[in-house]
Scaffold this motif. Structure first.
Motif, PDB file in Angstrom:
ATOM      1  N   LEU A 122       0.831  -1.206   0.000  1.00 20.67           N
ATOM      2  CA  LEU A 122       0.000   0.000   0.000  1.00 20.67           C
ATOM      3  C   LEU A 122       0.869   1.261   0.000  1.00 20.67           C
ATOM      4  O   LEU A 122       0.535   2.253  -0.648  1.00 20.67           O
ATOM      5  N   ILE A 123       1.986   1.215   0.731  1.00 17.94           N
ATOM      6  CA  ILE A 123       2.911   2.358   0.722  1.00 17.94           C
ATOM      7  C   ILE A 123       3.492   2.557  -0.671  1.00 17.94           C
ATOM      8  O   ILE A 123       3.597   3.682  -1.173  1.00 17.94           O
TER       9      ILE A 123
ATOM     10  N   THR B  69       1.080   6.483  -6.885  1.00 15.62           N
ATOM     11  CA  THR B  69      -0.055   7.370  -7.148  1.00 15.62           C
ATOM     12  C   THR B  69       0.370   8.831  -7.105  1.00 15.62           C
ATOM     13  O   THR B  69      -0.032   9.632  -7.963  1.00 15.62           O
ATOM     14  N   ILE B  70       1.188   9.173  -6.115  1.00 18.67           N
ATOM     15  CA  ILE B  70       1.703  10.539  -6.039  1.00 18.67           C
ATOM     16  C   ILE B  70       2.515  10.871  -7.282  1.00 18.67           C
ATOM     17  O   ILE B  70       2.381  11.948  -7.878  1.00 18.67           O
TER      18      ILE B  70
ATOM     19  N   ALA C 190       9.451   9.615  -7.520  1.00 18.20           N
ATOM     20  CA  ALA C 190       8.633   8.442  -7.203  1.00 18.20           C
ATOM     21  C   ALA C 190       9.168   7.196  -7.895  1.00 18.20           C
ATOM     22  O   ALA C 190       9.266   6.122  -7.281  1.00 18.20           O
TER      23      ALA C 190
ATOM     24  N   VAL D 116       2.105   1.651  -3.480  1.00 22.59           N
ATOM     25  CA  VAL D 116       1.007   2.151  -4.319  1.00 22.59           C
ATOM     26  C   VAL D 116       0.816   3.649  -4.096  1.00 22.59           C
ATOM     27  O   VAL D 116       0.582   4.410  -5.042  1.00 22.59           O
ATOM     28  N   LEU D 117       0.918   4.081  -2.844  1.00 21.22           N
ATOM     29  CA  LEU D 117       0.796   5.509  -2.536  1.00 21.22           C
ATOM     30  C   LEU D 117       1.885   6.316  -3.227  1.00 21.22           C
ATOM     31  O   LEU D 117       1.620   7.372  -3.815  1.00 21.22           O
ATOM     32  N   VAL D 118       3.124   5.817  -3.165  1.00 13.98           N
ATOM     33  CA  VAL D 118       4.238   6.503  -3.843  1.00 13.98           C
ATOM     34  C   VAL D 118       3.981   6.587  -5.342  1.00 13.98           C
ATOM     35  O   VAL D 118       4.173   7.641  -5.970  1.00 13.98           O
TER      36      VAL D 118
END
Length: 345
Positions: free
Chosen positions: A19-20, A26-27, A39, A22-24
Motif C-alpha cells: 500500500l505504501i 499514485t503521487i 517516485a 502504491v501511494l508513492v
C-alpha cells in the motif's frame, strides 16, 4: 489465536508495504515531472533494497556487492532493448561467440525477467564462497565481487563500451512498471522471510554456533537467500536502465553502493519494512538536499558543493548513534489493532 487473526498477522506487513508503494506510485502519477521522477527512483530503490534485505536481513551479513547484480541487469536490458540497427554500429567488434547479442531484441517485460535471471546465474556461480564465509569475511567477499564485476565492465570495451555510455535504450520504465516489480520483490522477500529456510537462516543470524549445533545447514540457506536476492537486484538494474536510458560502468560502483547501504542502515537492515521505508525516505531526502544545494529552495543562493552529502552522512551518523539497528530495528509494520476480546481460542 483464530484463523482470521493468524492470516492477518501473516500478511499484514507485506500488504502495508504494498500500500505504501502504491501511494508513492499514485503521487508520482498525478504530480509534476520532478515528483514523478523521484517516485520512480524511490520504487526502483525499493526493488533493490528489498533484495538486499532478503539476504542481509535474514543472514545478518551485510553485502557490499549487490550493485554488481544491478549492473548485470542493466547491461542485459541494454542488449535486449537497444534497437538492432544501433547495436550493430555500437558493437561492431563483438567477439564471434557473442555476435548474437547484436541481433537479439526483446520486449521490456522479457528484458526485466532475463535480467533478473542473469543476475541469479552470477549469484549462483559465486554462492559457494558466500555460503562458506561469515561476518566480516563475507562482507569483504561481496565487495570483492563488486570490484571484479566493475573491472570487467570497465575493461571489456568491445562488449560493454567500458567507460563510454550505453546509449539508445528506449525509455521503458514507467511508474506502473516500477510499482509492479516492487510489489513482486516485496512478496518474494516476505515469503522467503517466513519460509522454513528463511527462519532457519534467521536463527543462524542470532546464534551461529547454536544453529549449526541444531543441525541447520547455514551455508545452504545463505546461498538460497543470496541467489533470490540477486533476482531483485537484477530486476532493479533493468528498471534503472529502462528509466535512465544511458549509463556506463562507473554508474554501478561505490557511490551507488553507499547510497543503497545508507537506505537499509537508516531504515533497519534486519527489517523488510525498514529497508522499504529507508529506500523511500532517503530517495526523497537526497532530492530535497540536492535542490537546496542547487538553490531551488533558497532563491537562487546555492549551497557549496558537497553539502548534501555531508548532511546525509550526518543524518546517518545520528541514526547509528541513537538507533544502531536503524529506525525500525527488527520490527515490521503492523496495524495498531488489538484483537477483540473473546477471539482467542
Amino acid at each position: 489465536m483464530t484463523t482470521s487473526s493468524s492470516f492477518r498477522r501473516a500478511f499484514e506487513t507485506p500488504i502495508l508495504l504494498i500500500l505504501i508503494a502504491v501511494l508513492v506510485a499514485t503521487i508520482g502519477l498525478f504530480a509534476d515531472a520532478t515528483i514523478s521522477r523521484v517516485a520512480v527512483q524511490a520504487l526502483i530503490a525499493v526493488v533493490f533494497v528489498t533484495g538486499l534485505s532478503l539476504f542481509s536481513g535474514n543472514s545478518g551479513v551485510m553485502s557490499f556487492g549487490h550493485v554488481a547484480f544491478m549492473a548485470i541487469g542493466a547491461y542485459v536490458t541494454a542488449y535486449l532493448t537497444i534497437p538492432v540497427g544501433l547495436k550493430k554500429s555500437m558493437f561492431s567488434e563483438l567477439p564471434e561467440s557473442l555476435g548474437f547479442l547484436a541481433t537479439v531484441h526483446a520486449s521490456f517485460p522479457v528484458a526485466i525477467l532475463v535480467s533478473g535471471l542473469a543476475a541469479m546465474l552470477l549469484a549462483l556461480i559465486v554462492s559457494p564462497a558466500v555460503a562458506r564465509l561469515g561476518g566480516l569475511q563475507a562482507g569483504i567477499a561481496t565487495l570483492a565481487l563488486l570490484v571484479m564485476v566493475f573491472t570487467v565492465l570497465n575493461s571489456w570495451t568491445d562488449v560493454t563500451r567500458g567507460s563510454s555510455s550505453m546509449i539508445g535504450l528506449p525509455k521503458s520504465t514507467t511508474v506502473w512498471w516500477a510499482l509492479g516489480v516492487a510489489i513482486v520483490a516485496i512478496i518474494i522477500a516476505w515469503a522467503y522471510k517466513k519460509s522454513r529456510s528463511g527462519l532457519q537462516l534467521q536463527a543462524s543470524r542470532e546464534d551461529y554456533l547454536a544453529a549449526t549445533a541444531a543441525g541447520i545447514a547455514v551455508g545452504r540457506h545463505r546461498a538460497i537467500a543470496w541467489v533470490l536476492s540477486a533476482l531483485a537486484a537484477g530486476m532493479a538494474g533493468a528498471l534503472y536502465a529502462g528509466y535512465m536510458t544511458t549509463f556506463n560502468s562507473k554508474t554501478f560502483f561505490l557511490t551507488l553502493t553507499f547510497s543503497f547501504i545508507m537506505m537499509v542502515v537508516l531504515g533497519g537492515y534486519l527489517s523488510l519494512s525498514g529497508a522499504v521505508l529507508g529506500a523511500i525516505g532517503v530517495t526523497v531526502l537526497q532530492e530535497v538536499l540536492r535542490r537546496f544545494q542547487d538553490g531551488a529552495f533558497t532563491a537562487g543562493n546555492s549551497l557549496p558543493a558537497g553539502v548534501a552529502d555531508l548532511l546525509l552522512a550526518a543524518v546517518l551518523l545520528l541514526v547509528l548513534v541513537k538507533a544502531p539497528l536503524g529506525l525500525m530495528g527488527t520490527r515490521e509494520l503492523r496495524l495498531a489493532i488489538r484483537p477483540v476480546e473473546g477471539t482467542r481460542s
